[in-house]
Design a protein around this motif. Structure first.
Motif, PDB file in Angstrom:
ATOM      1  N   ILE A   1       5.597   1.918  -2.425  1.00  8.62           N
ATOM      2  CA  ILE A   1       6.033   3.282  -2.095  1.00  8.62           C
ATOM      3  C   ILE A   1       5.698   4.233  -3.236  1.00  8.62           C
ATOM      4  O   ILE A   1       5.178   5.327  -3.016  1.00  8.62           O
ATOM      5  CB  ILE A   1       7.550   3.304  -1.781  1.00  8.62           C
ATOM      6  CG1 ILE A   1       7.831   2.551  -0.482  1.00  8.62           C
ATOM      7  CG2 ILE A   1       8.064   4.747  -1.665  1.00  8.62           C
ATOM      8  CD1 ILE A   1       9.315   2.460  -0.112  1.00  8.62           C
TER       9      ILE A   1
ATOM     10  N   LYS B   1       2.957   6.900  -1.993  1.00  6.96           N
ATOM     11  CA  LYS B   1       3.621   8.117  -1.518  1.00  6.96           C
ATOM     12  C   LYS B   1       3.930   9.069  -2.660  1.00  6.96           C
ATOM     13  O   LYS B   1       4.910   9.826  -2.595  1.00  6.96           O
ATOM     14  CB  LYS B   1       4.931   7.739  -0.833  1.00  6.96           C
ATOM     15  CG  LYS B   1       4.779   6.984   0.459  1.00  6.96           C
ATOM     16  CD  LYS B   1       6.155   6.767   1.072  1.00  6.96           C
ATOM     17  CE  LYS B   1       6.086   5.791   2.204  1.00  6.96           C
ATOM     18  NZ  LYS B   1       5.464   6.365   3.387  1.00  6.96           N
TER      19      LYS B   1
ATOM     20  N   LEU C   1       4.458  12.737  -1.642  1.00  5.69           N
ATOM     21  CA  LEU C   1       5.675  12.946  -0.854  1.00  5.69           C
ATOM     22  C   LEU C   1       6.915  12.904  -1.744  1.00  5.69           C
ATOM     23  O   LEU C   1       7.804  13.753  -1.657  1.00  5.69           O
ATOM     24  CB  LEU C   1       5.775  11.859   0.226  1.00  5.69           C
ATOM     25  CG  LEU C   1       6.948  11.970   1.188  1.00  5.69           C
ATOM     26  CD1 LEU C   1       6.608  12.939   2.313  1.00  5.69           C
ATOM     27  CD2 LEU C   1       7.316  10.612   1.782  1.00  5.69           C
ATOM     28  N   LEU C   2       6.950  11.907  -2.625  1.00  5.59           N
ATOM     29  CA  LEU C   2       8.119  11.757  -3.497  1.00  5.59           C
ATOM     30  C   LEU C   2       8.259  12.975  -4.408  1.00  5.59           C
ATOM     31  O   LEU C   2       9.361  13.478  -4.630  1.00  5.59           O
ATOM     32  CB  LEU C   2       8.006  10.485  -4.347  1.00  5.59           C
ATOM     33  CG  LEU C   2       7.811   9.158  -3.595  1.00  5.59           C
ATOM     34  CD1 LEU C   2       7.875   7.982  -4.572  1.00  5.59           C
ATOM     35  CD2 LEU C   2       8.844   8.957  -2.500  1.00  5.59           C
TER      36      LEU C   2
ATOM     37  N   GLY D   1      10.362  -3.225   3.799  1.00  6.69           N
ATOM     38  CA  GLY D   1      10.395  -1.770   3.998  1.00  6.69           C
ATOM     39  C   GLY D   1      11.796  -1.192   3.951  1.00  6.69           C
ATOM     40  O   GLY D   1      12.072  -0.271   3.168  1.00  6.69           O
TER      41      GLY D   1
ATOM     42  N   SER E   1      13.148   1.149   1.007  1.00  3.07           N
ATOM     43  CA  SER E   1      13.544   2.510   1.395  1.00  3.07           C
ATOM     44  C   SER E   1      14.875   2.892   0.755  1.00  3.07           C
ATOM     45  O   SER E   1      15.034   4.002   0.226  1.00  3.07           O
ATOM     46  CB  SER E   1      13.647   2.593   2.930  1.00  3.07           C
ATOM     47  OG  SER E   1      14.308   3.765   3.353  1.00  3.07           O
TER      48      SER E   1
ATOM     49  N   MET F   1      14.520   3.284  -3.071  1.00  6.29           N
ATOM     50  CA  MET F   1      13.858   4.544  -3.415  1.00  6.29           C
ATOM     51  C   MET F   1      14.729   5.753  -3.095  1.00  6.29           C
ATOM     52  O   MET F   1      14.620   6.793  -3.741  1.00  6.29           O
ATOM     53  CB  MET F   1      12.511   4.640  -2.704  1.00  6.29           C
ATOM     54  CG  MET F   1      11.446   3.738  -3.312  1.00  6.29           C
ATOM     55  SD  MET F   1      11.211   3.977  -5.115  1.00  6.29           S
ATOM     56  CE  MET F   1      10.721   5.711  -5.153  1.00  6.29           C
ATOM     57  N   GLY F   2      15.606   5.635  -2.087  1.00  6.70           N
ATOM     58  CA  GLY F   2      16.555   6.722  -1.826  1.00  6.70           C
ATOM     59  C   GLY F   2      17.428   6.960  -3.055  1.00  6.70           C
ATOM     60  O   GLY F   2      17.640   8.110  -3.475  1.00  6.70           O
TER      61      GLY F   2
END
Lengths: 430, 430
Positions: A22, A26, A29-30, A306, A310, A313-314
């Motif tokens: 991620i 990403k 996005l991050l 995933g 997720s 990373m949140g």
């Protein structure tokens, strides 16, 4: 804030590799969502040469996670090693002592050492987050800590071990025995190295103890969780439950009453038409009930690369955005020691037992129940078992306390007619 | 931080009174969880003398909400007036211009002016939060903005108008006509003053446009939501859907594809066994699908004093804890203008139409569908209607694009055999 947030990741199994992917794939996005780049400075794992499906070449490799945790070039230590003690604990402590924020997916670590780690984090002005430790990708820690913070929580329930729910679902839908479903789960790689963590309810119990602490402002007390695994649930129990409009789930329930904090993780009957009753396969569900909000149901994947990445990373993105919360939603110094209490809320119970096949046997059981104050709502006795001289009996009681039921169960051996130990499952209003 | 967080509350209807009650009755809980007292400095509403079930005597009363918004003795302006313009907008702007953080439950305001308000908040360094605007007590804004922030969102779906779901559920379970169920909802006080806000899908469309903006980093674009109300759904549609294993819901769906942003709020068929299909009565449900997390389902009360006040206070407590997020989860300047796109993902459709009762009528309809490239999966024609010379026909198509379907529907009048306008409902994989 445009300074990068620098991560040090310890543990590069499925979830660790997912987190690295991620961060790499990403990045834009991050950064757009947090206002700053998120980068990895260094990583650590046991095996440097393992193929992980993602390049680690640009990161410093540190063999010792404790050394990684305290490095000057990291802001957040991401602990994905696992285990309640050993390197996971040592590295988490080292990170907090060095003033690093910590994100972990480690339910065992927090269930056993949550209070001490929360106090350490607070003393050092650090943040310790653990969304991934409970119900995988479902943002349940966030919902309970933040979104529903204005509520006095009246009950939290959860199906939080996908493996157990898979086994129970297969027993029901495919008519497998417990042993067959267990073997199937094993072959599919769903079971922990020590399967008792799953089927004994320990893993789910760890999670429940974390939810209790947030819900009630109490110190994590995993040892007070009443644990019962799914090993004694039979295909017959599942069939009988279905006949009555129920399904059997390994259900965690916690509530705080005047007597203390009740925490139980045990197979229960729930109405087939309730959200919990409709949950199939490996999916997780957490139900939060609050005095203001009523019932909130959260459902999603409880494990896997995933979903778990997720959640990790949140937490990392919260830190990147400057969000700084107490570990359990209130300062560690304010968390009270709860008095553990047995589940006292009266509930109906489902009982299955084998009686000697003699006249008057049933009357003796009924008398033992009656003497303990447990009254019978439904009773079903069926013909003699083929293999033995025993007769299976199913009883659904009227609402009763666990205490009264335990008194009745303790008296069963004295009746001289009950073979083995009865199965007793709570029927939880869901 | 032990300085009190001081609120100014404008709008003292059900939700406003609920917020005041929480602040008064849960002061200790709020302070323990946020680390600082939360107090009310001043309030404003149209009618000072109304009985609200809670004492307002200790708060300054300000007749003009705009004056309240800019007062020196408030830190957070809580906007519970409602309406997309007028005093709600004026007061919100005044608060932001005066450097106050704002918490609102106003979906219409944000659906129409969300981008401008987000830019204003950002320019002033203020926070503008709106958890209560979408799906009441369910912390869905938080889940999407924070918990699932590491995901590329692939689809968001939601049943977000409890009144419509109540009407559809009653039509199904009690066999009521649309008009009967509507009247029942009206008598129970479930309908907005302008019922079209509910049954026309406008209220739910407002909510969907806010979720889209967060999910895809786009500027709120309510006017691009394809809106269709539930007024044409008949008891017959509900029965037929049930026969095929579906239920009809007023369903919001948004997704971003190469063609642009699809946003639709329309009655759809969903599988009866899916979480959305199992939703009864006034409950709300939001389904978020992300590339990492898979499918997350959130369910709870979408309206009412307690649930909505719970969401308002969740936002207030975030601010008390020092959490500061961009309105739509990314800086307002980074939000892109999305190209609105019609729903292009191929889906099966359910069609109901009335044909003149003449030989060859059905063949003409089938031909019109075929010419547009829409192929028929199931077809059912039943006897002539009692009241007229028309024959009702039900068709389920194979997967087709909305474009092809619209071409076919546009050609129906030319067939000369279709009476009135066909009902066309998408079957959404849920």
């Amino acid at each position: 804030m445009s300074e990068p947030l620098r991560l040090g990741i310890a543990g590069l199994g499925t979830v660790g590799a997912g987190v690295v992917k991620i961060v790499r794939q990403k990045a834009a996005l991050l950064e757009a969502r947090t206002g700053r780049p998120i980068v990895i400075s260094a990583v650590s794992a046991r095996n440097r040469d393992k193929e992980r499906g993602v390049s680690l070449a640009t990161y410093e490799w540190v063999d010792d996670p404790v050394a990684l945790a305290a490095r000057d070039d990291i802001d957040v230590f991401v602990e994905l090693i696992g285990g309640s003690d050993g390197p996971a604990k040592a590295a988490t402590e080292a990170a907090l002592k060095a003033g690093k924020d910590v994100v972990t997916a480690n339910k065992a670590l927090l269930a056993h050492h949550g209070q001490a780690l929360a106090e350490l984090a607070e003393a050092k002005g650090c943040v310790l987050r653990f969304e991934a430790a409970v119900a995988g990708g479902i943002p349940v820690i966030k919902a309970l800590t933040e979104g529903l913070a204005a509520n006095e929580v009246t009950r939290v329930m959860g199906v939080m071990n996908g493996t157990c729910n898979y086994i129970l679902t297969r027993m029901e839908n495919a008519g497998l025995t417990y042993e067959q479903a267990f073997d199937e789960a094993d072959k599919l790689g769903y079971l922990e190295a020590d399967p008792e963590l799953d089927v004994g309810g320990i893993d789910a119990g760890h999670k429940l103890s974390l939810l209790s602490a947030i819900a009630y402002g109490t110190q994590v007390d995993f040892h007070a969780v009443e644990l019962e695994g799914i090993g004694r649930v039979s295909a017959e129990d599942i069939r009988q439950a279905a006949d009555m409009g129920y399904r059997i789930k390994l259900l965690g329930v916690c509530r705080l009453t005047g007597r203390g904090l009740e925490q139980s993780m045990a197979p229960c009957l729930v109405p087939a038409t309730s959200p919990l009753g409709q949950l199939d396969g490996g999916t997780n569900m957490v139900v939060i009930e609050g005095d203001q909000v009523g019932q909130i149901v959260l459902r999603g994947a409880g494990a896997g690369e995933g979903p778990t990445a997720s959640a990790v990373m949140g937490d990392v993105m919260d830190i990147a955005r400057g969000t700084r919360l107490s570990t359990f939603g209130a300062p560690a110094s304010l968390l009270k020691r709860a008095t553990p209490a047995k589940s006292t809320a009266p509930a109906p119970y489902y009982l299955r037992m084998a009686l000697v096949d003699k006249p008057g046997a049933l009357a003796k059981v009924a008398a033992a129940l009656g003497e303990a104050g447990v009254s019978i709502n439904r009773l079903r006795q069926y013909g003699q078992s083929r293999e033995s001289d025993s007769a299976p009996v199913l009883i659904v009681t009227h609402k009763t306390t666990r205490e009264a039921l335990d008194t009745a169960l303790a008296a069963m051996p004295e009746t001289g007619v009950v073979l083995g130990s009865p199965v007793a499952l709570r029927i939880e209003a869901a």
